[in-house]
Design a protein around this motif. Structure first.
Motif, mmCIF file in Angstrom:
data_model
loop_
_atom_site.group_PDB
_atom_site.id
_atom_site.type_symbol
_atom_site.label_atom_id
_atom_site.label_comp_id
_atom_site.label_asym_id
_atom_site.label_seq_id
_atom_site.Cartn_x
_atom_site.Cartn_y
_atom_site.Cartn_z
ATOM 1 N N THR A 3 -64.056 30.728 -92.832
ATOM 2 C CA THR A 3 -63.978 32.185 -92.779
ATOM 3 C C THR A 3 -62.515 32.566 -92.888
ATOM 4 O OG1 THR A 3 -65.939 32.349 -91.387
ATOM 5 C CG2 THR A 3 -64.440 34.233 -91.373
ATOM 6 N N VAL A 4 -62.213 33.443 -93.855
ATOM 7 C CA VAL A 4 -60.837 33.859 -94.131
ATOM 8 C C VAL A 4 -60.718 35.357 -93.880
ATOM 9 C CG1 VAL A 4 -59.050 34.068 -95.904
ATOM 10 C CG2 VAL A 4 -60.532 32.046 -95.857
ATOM 11 N N LEU A 5 -59.718 35.733 -93.098
ATOM 12 C CA LEU A 5 -59.378 37.133 -92.899
ATOM 13 C C LEU A 5 -58.240 37.462 -93.868
ATOM 14 C CD1 LEU A 5 -59.756 39.781 -91.324
ATOM 15 C CD2 LEU A 5 -58.068 38.912 -89.671
ATOM 16 N N SER A 6 -58.453 38.438 -94.732
ATOM 17 C CA SER A 6 -57.476 38.818 -95.758
ATOM 18 C C SER A 6 -56.873 40.162 -95.369
ATOM 19 C CB SER A 6 -58.170 38.896 -97.119
ATOM 20 O OG SER A 6 -57.261 39.256 -98.129
ATOM 21 N N VAL A 7 -55.637 40.146 -94.874
ATOM 22 C CA VAL A 7 -55.003 41.306 -94.262
ATOM 23 C C VAL A 7 -53.969 41.933 -95.190
ATOM 24 C CG1 VAL A 7 -53.670 42.125 -92.271
ATOM 25 C CG2 VAL A 7 -55.281 40.222 -92.003
ATOM 26 N N ASP A 25 -59.014 37.306 -103.033
ATOM 27 C CA ASP A 25 -60.221 37.125 -102.222
ATOM 28 C C ASP A 25 -61.351 36.585 -103.091
ATOM 29 O OD1 ASP A 25 -58.804 38.277 -100.119
ATOM 30 O OD2 ASP A 25 -59.933 40.172 -100.148
ATOM 31 N N GLY A 26 -61.460 37.119 -104.306
ATOM 32 C CA GLY A 26 -62.500 36.664 -105.230
ATOM 33 C C GLY A 26 -62.376 35.185 -105.539
ATOM 34 N N ARG A 27 -61.151 34.713 -105.676
ATOM 35 C CA ARG A 27 -60.923 33.286 -105.944
ATOM 36 C C ARG A 27 -61.386 32.450 -104.747
ATOM 37 N NH1 ARG A 27 -57.899 30.749 -109.848
ATOM 38 N NH2 ARG A 27 -57.304 28.613 -109.373
ATOM 39 N N LEU A 28 -61.072 32.924 -103.549
ATOM 40 C CA LEU A 28 -61.476 32.190 -102.345
ATOM 41 C C LEU A 28 -62.992 32.195 -102.166
ATOM 42 C CD1 LEU A 28 -58.619 33.380 -99.970
ATOM 43 C CD2 LEU A 28 -58.979 31.037 -100.812
ATOM 44 N N VAL A 29 -63.634 33.311 -102.474
ATOM 45 C CA VAL A 29 -65.099 33.387 -102.400
ATOM 46 C C VAL A 29 -65.716 32.413 -103.398
ATOM 47 C CG1 VAL A 29 -67.092 34.874 -102.879
ATOM 48 C CG2 VAL A 29 -65.216 35.720 -101.465
ATOM 49 N N ALA A 30 -65.149 32.346 -104.602
ATOM 50 C CA ALA A 30 -65.656 31.421 -105.622
ATOM 51 C C ALA A 30 -65.521 29.964 -105.174
ATOM 52 C CB ALA A 30 -64.923 31.638 -106.945
ATOM 53 N N GLN A 31 -64.585 29.709 -104.263
ATOM 54 C CA GLN A 31 -64.393 28.355 -103.745
ATOM 55 C C GLN A 31 -65.252 28.093 -102.508
ATOM 56 O OE1 GLN A 31 -60.122 28.158 -103.262
ATOM 57 N NE2 GLN A 31 -59.771 28.097 -105.462
ATOM 58 N N GLY A 32 -66.105 29.055 -102.157
ATOM 59 C CA GLY A 32 -67.058 28.839 -101.082
ATOM 60 C C GLY A 32 -66.700 29.422 -99.735
ATOM 61 N N ALA A 66 -59.591 36.320 -84.307
ATOM 62 C CA ALA A 66 -60.140 35.226 -83.489
ATOM 63 C C ALA A 66 -61.236 34.474 -84.239
ATOM 64 C CB ALA A 66 -60.673 35.772 -82.172
ATOM 65 N N ARG A 67 -62.040 35.193 -85.008
ATOM 66 C CA ARG A 67 -63.168 34.595 -85.733
ATOM 67 C C ARG A 67 -62.729 33.762 -86.937
ATOM 68 N NH1 ARG A 67 -67.204 37.970 -89.453
ATOM 69 N NH2 ARG A 67 -68.372 36.215 -90.244
ATOM 70 N N ALA A 68 -61.611 34.117 -87.530
ATOM 71 C CA ALA A 68 -61.184 33.498 -88.786
ATOM 72 C C ALA A 68 -60.670 32.072 -88.603
ATOM 73 C CB ALA A 68 -60.088 34.352 -89.425
ATOM 74 N N ASP A 69 -60.958 31.244 -89.613
ATOM 75 C CA ASP A 69 -60.380 29.901 -89.681
ATOM 76 C C ASP A 69 -59.009 29.955 -90.347
ATOM 77 O OD1 ASP A 69 -62.787 28.484 -88.727
ATOM 78 O OD2 ASP A 69 -63.652 29.214 -90.615
ATOM 79 N N GLY A 70 -58.879 30.898 -91.270
ATOM 80 C CA GLY A 70 -57.636 31.070 -92.006
ATOM 81 C C GLY A 70 -57.348 32.541 -92.197
ATOM 82 N N VAL A 71 -56.069 32.866 -92.397
ATOM 83 C CA VAL A 71 -55.649 34.251 -92.559
ATOM 84 C C VAL A 71 -54.692 34.337 -93.745
ATOM 85 C CG1 VAL A 71 -54.517 36.234 -91.470
ATOM 86 C CG2 VAL A 71 -55.853 34.641 -90.059
ATOM 87 N N VAL A 72 -54.997 35.258 -94.647
ATOM 88 C CA VAL A 72 -54.072 35.596 -95.730
ATOM 89 C C VAL A 72 -53.409 36.895 -95.300
ATOM 90 C CG1 VAL A 72 -53.815 36.191 -98.164
ATOM 91 C CG2 VAL A 72 -55.564 34.534 -97.470
ATOM 92 N N ILE A 73 -52.085 36.895 -95.268
ATOM 93 C CA ILE A 73 -51.327 38.086 -94.876
ATOM 94 C C ILE A 73 -50.558 38.554 -96.103
ATOM 95 C CG2 ILE A 73 -49.433 38.984 -93.465
ATOM 96 C CD1 ILE A 73 -51.485 38.262 -91.538
ATOM 97 N N GLY A 74 -50.839 39.774 -96.546
ATOM 98 C CA GLY A 74 -50.136 40.342 -97.678
ATOM 99 C C GLY A 74 -49.389 41.591 -97.271
ATOM 100 N N THR A 75 -48.167 41.721 -97.761
ATOM 101 C CA THR A 75 -47.350 42.872 -97.400
ATOM 102 C C THR A 75 -46.405 43.259 -98.524
ATOM 103 O OG1 THR A 75 -45.743 43.753 -95.793
ATOM 104 C CG2 THR A 75 -45.569 41.408 -96.326
ATOM 105 N N PRO A 76 -46.178 44.553 -98.687
ATOM 106 C CA PRO A 76 -45.071 44.950 -99.535
ATOM 107 C C PRO A 76 -43.782 44.697 -98.747
ATOM 108 C CG PRO A 76 -46.124 46.886 -98.594
ATOM 109 C CD PRO A 76 -46.922 45.692 -98.166
ATOM 110 N N VAL A 77 -42.693 44.509 -99.458
ATOM 111 C CA VAL A 77 -41.407 44.305 -98.793
ATOM 112 C C VAL A 77 -40.618 45.601 -98.858
ATOM 113 C CG1 VAL A 77 -39.230 43.031 -98.836
ATOM 114 C CG2 VAL A 77 -41.376 41.844 -99.312
ATOM 115 N N THR A 167 -52.915 29.882 -103.585
ATOM 116 C CA THR A 167 -54.245 30.176 -103.060
ATOM 117 C C THR A 167 -55.076 28.897 -102.973
ATOM 118 O OG1 THR A 167 -54.134 32.411 -103.966
ATOM 119 C CG2 THR A 167 -56.318 31.603 -103.361
ATOM 120 N N ASP A 168 -54.989 28.061 -103.994
ATOM 121 C CA ASP A 168 -55.717 26.791 -103.978
ATOM 122 C C ASP A 168 -55.181 25.848 -102.905
ATOM 123 O OD1 ASP A 168 -57.178 27.848 -106.065
ATOM 124 O OD2 ASP A 168 -56.319 26.535 -107.601
#
Length: 185
Positions: A3-7, A25-32, A66-77, A167-168
């Motif tokens: 489970t990935v949280l994409s923030v 996110d679509g790439r990660l979903v395609a990877q299961g 708390a639920r996520a196994d992994g977290v993607v954090i995206g931010t503008p600088v 991402t991979d």
């Protein structure tokens, strides 16, 4: 798989950062993986600014971490650092909210002068929140992200390739090797 949280830490409703995350996110979903998107700008501003950790929306966001196994954090600088909006959320999380988690940091910005924002501004905060593994991140120039009138996203080839690689790597770190090989083979 995981489970990935994409923030998305972008305050903009037309954010290239958020659109880029949804694309990945679509790439990660395609990877299961199961991917849960979280746009910090959708959280109540008064709850963020007044540090209302008991507010239902903030409690729900904390539960997603708390639920996520992994977290993607995206931010503008902005000003050589991640967004203040993202900081307001990270400040409200429990001290070890990322303990045991794999994290992929991503950033977007207008100039390569901000390329080190991930390593010098964001990565230390993620580490202080207890991230078990912070995978290599990627900084994407705004000019490399094009949004068409229909909302579709195009990423310049060199950036698209680099984003696919990080991402991979993140997916592999989550234990997605078998699915990754099947998705790319």
């Amino acid at each position: 798989m995981a489970t990935v949280l994409s923030v998305s830490g972008s305050p903009s409703a037309t954010s290239r950062t958020a659109r880029l995350l949804r694309h990945l996110d679509g790439r990660l979903v395609a990877q299961g993986h199961e991917v849960i998107p979280l746009d910090v700008r959708a959280l109540p501003p008064e709850a963020l600014l007044h540090a209302q950790t008991g507010h239902p929306a903030i409690a729900e966001a904390t539960a997603l971490f708390a639920r996520a196994d992994g977290v993607v954090i995206g931010t503008p600088v902005y000003k050589a650092a991640y967004s203040g909006l993202l900081k307001s959320l990270l400040d409200l999380l429990p001290q070890y909210a990322l303990a045991g988690k794999t994290v992929l940091p991503l950033a977007t910005g207008g100039t390569t002068a901000h390329v080190l924002a991930i390593d010098y501004a964001l990565r230390p905060v993620l580490a202080s929140l207890g991230a078990a593994h912070i995978t290599p991140g990627w900084f994407t120039l705004d000019r490399d992200i094009t949004v068409a009138d229909d909302g579709s996203l195009t990423v310049a080839p060199a950036s698209a390739e680099a984003l696919a690689q990080v991402t991979d790597q993140f997916s592999l770190a989550l234990g997605g090797r078998t699915t990754l090989l099947a998705a790319t083979g």
